[in-house]
Design a protein around this motif. Structure first.
Motif, short mmCIF file in Angstrom:
data_model
loop_
_atom_site.label_atom_id
_atom_site.label_comp_id
_atom_site.label_asym_id
_atom_site.label_seq_id
_atom_site.Cartn_x
_atom_site.Cartn_y
_atom_site.Cartn_z
N THR A 132 -30.89 -39.51 19.97
CA THR A 132 -32.11 -38.93 21.04
C THR A 132 -31.38 -39.88 21.88
N SER A 133 -31.10 -42.15 21.43
CA SER A 133 -31.55 -42.40 21.69
C SER A 133 -29.43 -43.04 22.05
N THR A 134 -29.86 -43.44 23.19
CA THR A 134 -28.08 -44.35 23.39
C THR A 134 -27.73 -45.25 22.66
N THR A 135 -26.40 -44.84 22.21
CA THR A 135 -25.96 -46.24 21.55
C THR A 135 -24.76 -46.80 22.66
N VAL A 136 -25.12 -47.65 22.77
CA VAL A 136 -23.98 -48.40 23.74
C VAL A 136 -23.12 -50.13 23.19
N ILE A 137 -22.53 -49.63 24.05
CA ILE A 137 -20.80 -50.73 23.17
C ILE A 137 -20.62 -51.59 24.97
N THR A 138 -20.63 -52.61 25.22
CA THR A 138 -20.95 -53.41 26.23
C THR A 138 -20.42 -54.70 26.22
N ALA A 139 -20.46 -55.46 27.24
CA ALA A 139 -19.67 -56.87 27.35
C ALA A 139 -21.36 -57.24 27.34
N TYR A 140 -21.40 -58.76 26.65
CA TYR A 140 -22.67 -59.26 26.81
C TYR A 140 -22.83 -60.37 27.61
N THR A 193 -15.11 -40.15 19.08
CA THR A 193 -14.68 -37.75 18.70
C THR A 193 -16.42 -37.84 18.33
N ASN A 194 -16.48 -36.76 18.19
CA ASN A 194 -17.94 -35.75 17.48
C ASN A 194 -19.36 -36.75 17.69
N SER A 195 -19.02 -37.67 19.17
CA SER A 195 -20.55 -37.74 19.82
C SER A 195 -21.36 -37.41 20.84
N SER A 196 -22.81 -38.49 20.83
CA SER A 196 -23.20 -37.73 22.14
C SER A 196 -23.97 -39.01 22.07
N ASN A 197 -24.63 -39.13 23.03
CA ASN A 197 -25.50 -39.94 23.80
C ASN A 197 -24.81 -41.28 23.85
N VAL A 198 -24.04 -41.91 23.94
CA VAL A 198 -22.99 -42.65 23.50
C VAL A 198 -22.22 -43.99 25.17
N GLU A 199 -22.34 -44.92 25.67
CA GLU A 199 -22.26 -45.84 26.55
C GLU A 199 -21.89 -46.56 26.34
N ILE A 200 -20.40 -46.87 27.13
CA ILE A 200 -19.45 -47.65 27.08
C ILE A 200 -19.70 -48.37 28.55
N SER A 201 -19.51 -49.10 28.26
CA SER A 201 -19.82 -49.86 29.38
C SER A 201 -19.45 -51.67 30.33
N GLU A 202 -19.17 -52.25 31.56
CA GLU A 202 -18.46 -53.58 31.74
C GLU A 202 -17.62 -53.84 31.27
N LEU A 203 -16.58 -53.43 30.57
CA LEU A 203 -15.55 -53.72 29.86
C LEU A 203 -14.82 -53.81 30.67
N HIS A 254 -15.95 -52.87 12.39
CA HIS A 254 -16.92 -53.07 11.49
C HIS A 254 -18.85 -53.50 12.13
N ALA A 255 -18.98 -53.70 13.49
CA ALA A 255 -20.25 -53.50 13.55
C ALA A 255 -20.55 -51.83 13.76
N LEU A 256 -19.81 -50.78 14.45
CA LEU A 256 -20.09 -49.69 13.92
C LEU A 256 -19.90 -48.85 12.56
N SER A 257 -19.61 -49.55 11.67
CA SER A 257 -20.05 -49.51 10.17
C SER A 257 -20.69 -49.39 9.86
N GLN A 258 -21.93 -50.15 10.61
CA GLN A 258 -23.11 -50.96 10.63
C GLN A 258 -24.24 -49.88 11.13
N MET A 259 -23.94 -49.67 12.48
CA MET A 259 -24.34 -48.63 12.73
C MET A 259 -24.82 -47.22 13.01
N ILE A 260 -25.93 -47.27 13.66
CA ILE A 260 -26.38 -46.00 13.95
C ILE A 260 -26.36 -45.69 14.82
N GLY A 261 -26.55 -43.82 15.46
CA GLY A 261 -27.39 -43.63 16.57
C GLY A 261 -28.21 -44.50 17.40
#
Length: 727
Positions: A79-87, A277-287, A49-56
């Protein structure tokens, strides 16, 4: 004025629409709801659901907790990084299992059973992985599952592709009285290849069986090993389980006859927690990922950083599915599915069934990761069946630590690759042949293998090799330099036009540096500035019988230096030349090979006396499963060696303080191996050695007085860090 005001309002709306946003997700028990606003005080309940509200360019913070979602990240670009991470360093766990809360009833003996409403293909009891019921038996908790000793062996001259005769003197299949017809065989009948095949016919009491044949070009007439799964009759010892796909009944043999109603039991129900899929400039961290993992395809410029993957992949053999395990993937086959210009950094991969991960694409960096206990079957893997399969151009594999693997080859690097500063040991336990780095034909071209530590493995360390009748078939224009190789099958080189320089090889099985001349190989290869206790153009024989081809000069070859040995010219713990050694300033400048000279000329070997003391492997200590609170994980880099790690003591270190020698001894008197590393108080690695048979004394008389650190990494994956004082 009105026109200017409208323009300003439009610009303001556009700016607000383009502004980066931050969203929060939390478990429902912590107030998460998808009807909330997604703020820190009113978080969403699901990442999707969070992703459905987010943009790059937006950030999604996950609050501490356990998440069972299957997340799809699709079409995020910018051009900016989309981030999914632990708080704020909170412990976030993606869990691919479901708790089994059914009532268990006694089936027979110590075996309990219950009926499931959904299939599972991996089982955990109190967070310990159970063994799929098998013959011959093996366990994870004593490492026997990673040994060929727990596989049946074939009599190869009396076997053929599709028919196997078992050596009953090693494991007697006939004595079991079981009908193996319909069972699943994990069949290592291809030397460096293993397949998962159906047993088509077997007569109880006999030691031969018919199985679904493997590809003819893969079958070999040597080194046959196999074990079997897929039958309830194999469930005959503790920690084993079986799932009946017809009745949906699960059976479990608990240790000490325990009743599983008193335990926390989980079954794997998910392959991938995150698909991108079909994405760029995405970070997944601290999980943290438990019994699940990650995959990406058709992506670029993505970052997977600081994550822990424990039990990320598992075959579905228990569901009678014989396909390859679904491993962690950076890309997949096909040009439209690849991943480019991305990084996998500072991640832990442990306890897999299948490869550590697969990479498809160009210009990716695999850096500073820790891999251990990778693949206990080594079956149905891709390409040559390797621990890390990389397919693409210009990929870099650097500063990684790898140990305890099953597949014959460890790294298949792709084309024009760089493999550097890796620390690799204890590989290839479940297949024959192979090498840590397996270069073949096109993958040798323009490859650069340098500054690696490779030791204590029955495989070749580095290998340029492929079948064929010419140097071109084996590969050309590769570089192997500044590597330290000991207690392996050595470095073996076919092909031509290579640079083999500044390597240090000692205590290997047979010749440590092998420059073959078969099929006219290596007549234009440069072999210079190497130290080798045995260097020849043959795997075993003396250089006088097999002279080295090509441009061969300025090497220290033990064959020519008798009665001297390598330990007379270098310190075999630090690998640095001894003061006054004959290898100092004895080399030649090689313009094609970077080397910082201290003195008048290069030293021979991987290290320069008085020069930079380079180290290999990951510079951090992971939070191995079962995970502790991440705040007490001990970093073994220089920044944090002043804190004692919160690990349980498994080894004694004495005397402390010491004068000349310090002894490392296993408290439990186990014979498992351990890697012992000595660090200065500032975190600089002084040297490392291998502890075998539970005890080892280390001579440290050359050290100055002061505080040092000894880090002990056991074969089972645990770490222990202790301060020691030199008087």
């Amino acid at each position: 004025m009105l026109k200017k005001t409208c323009t300003f309002i439009a610009l303001l709306i556009f700016t607000i629409g383009q502004a980066q946003s931050t969203y929060f997700v939390a478990n429902q028990s912590e107030g998460g709801s998808d009807t909330n606003l997604g703020t820190i005080t009113a978080p969403f309940a699901t990442v999707n659901h969070a992703l459905s509200q987010m943009i790059g360019g937006d950030t999604c913070y996950l609050r501490g907790g356990v998440y069972h979602e299957e997340i799809l990240i699709d079409g995020f670009n910018g051009t900016s990084t989309t981030v999914i991470t632990a708080y704020d360093n909170e412990f976030v766990r993606f869990d691919g299992t479901q708790e089994i809360q059914n009532n268990w009833t006694l089936h027979s003996g110590n075996i309990y059973k219950t009926t499931l409403t959904a299939p599972i293909w991996q089982l955990f009891v109190d967070s310990s992985r159970m063994v799929m019921a098998r013959w011959p038996n093996a366990q994870f908790n004593d490492e026997s599952a990673y040994s060929h000793d727990t596989w049946a062996e074939g009599i190869e001259p009396s076997s053929n592709n599709g028919f196997a005769l078992v050596d009953s003197s090693i494991h007697d299949l006939g004595a079991t009285g079981i009908d193996f017809t319909g069972a699943i065989g994990i069949m290592n009948v291809g030397s460096f290849k293993t397949w998962t095949q159906r047993i088509l016919n077997h007569t109880p009491g006999t030691n031969n069986f018919v199985y679904d044949s493997v590809p003819n070009n893969g079958y070999r007439t040597k080194h046959h090993y196999y074990f079997f799964e897929g039958k309830l009759e194999f469930l005959d010892t503790v920690n084993e389980w079986f799932y009946d796909t017809t009745s949906h009944v699960i059976y479990l043999n608990m240790e000490n006859g325990q009743n599983p109603n008193n335990n926390f039991i989980q079954g794997k129900v998910q392959d991938y927690a995150i698909t991108m899929t079909n994405s760029s400039n995405v970070e997944i961290s601290e999980l943290y990922f438990f019994a699940t993992t990650f995959k990406a395809q058709n992506c670029s410029d993505i970052s997977i950083r600081n994550n822990h993957f424990s039990f990320p992949s598992c075959s579905k053999r228990m569901l009678q599915n014989l396909d390859k395990p679904l491993a962690t993937q950076f890309g997949s086959t096909g040009s439209g599915n690849e991943v480019h210009n991305s990084i996998l950094e500072k991640c832990l991969f442990e306890h897999t069934d299948g490869e550590a991960f697969r990479v498809y694409g160009n210009d990716n960096i695999i850096e500073n990761n820790y891999l251990h206990h990778i693949d206990y079957t080594a079956s149905e893997l891709e390409f040559l069946m390797v621990t890390v399969n990389i397919k693409g151009d210009n990929n870099t594999f650097t500063k990684n630590t790898i140990h305890s693997t099953g597949a014959s080859a460890t790294i298949a690097p792709g084309n024009s690759s760089e493999v550097s500063y890796n620390d690799v040991t204890q590989t290839g336990s479940l297949q024959s042949d192979g090498a840590v780095h397996q270069g073949t034909s096109a993958t040798v071209q323009n490859s650069n293998l340098h500054h690696n530590w490779i030791y204590q493995t029955p495989k070749y360390a580095l290998r340029f090799d492929a079948p064929g009748g010419s140097p071109g078939a084996a590969g050309q224009h590769g570089k192997i330099h500044h590597n330290v190789v000991w207690s392996t099958n050595g470095i073996m080189v076919k092909g031509n036009h290579h640079y083999i320089s500044h390597n240090t090889c000692f205590s290997n099985n047979g010749n440590g540096l092998i420059i073959l001349d078969e099929d006219s190989s290596n007549d234009s290869t440069y072999i210079q500035n190497n130290i080798a206790s045995k260097l020849s153009a043959h795997r075993q024989h003396h250089i006088s019988l097999y002279p080295v081809p090509g441009f061969f000069d300025h090497n220290w070859n033990g064959y020519d230096m008798s009665p001297l040995s390598v330990s007379d010219v270098i310190d075999t713990i630090t690998y640095i030349p001894l003061a006054g050694s004959s290898v100092i300033d004895a080399g030649i400048v090689i313009p094609q090979i970077p080397h910082t000279v201290v003195g008048t000329l290069p030293d021979i070997g991987a290290y320069e006396f008085g020069g930079i003391v380079w180290t290999a492997g990951a510079d951090w200590s992971p939070n191995f499963f079962p995970w502790n609170d991440p705040t007490i994980v001990q970093d073994t880099s220089s920044a944090s060696l002043n804190t004692v790690a919160a690990f349980n003591d498994e080894f004694l270190v004495y005397p402390n303080p010491f004068n000349e020698t310090v002894t490392i001894e296993s408290i439990s008197n186990k014979t498992e191996q351990a890697i012992v590393s000595i660090y200065s108080s500032t975190g600089q690695l002084i040297g490392k050695t291998l502890l075998t048979n539970g005890k080892k004394s280390i001579d440290l008389h050359d050290l100055d007085q002061g505080v040092y650190w000894v880090n002990i990494q056991s074969e089972s994956g645990s770490n222990q860090l202790k301060p020691i004082i030199k008087k």
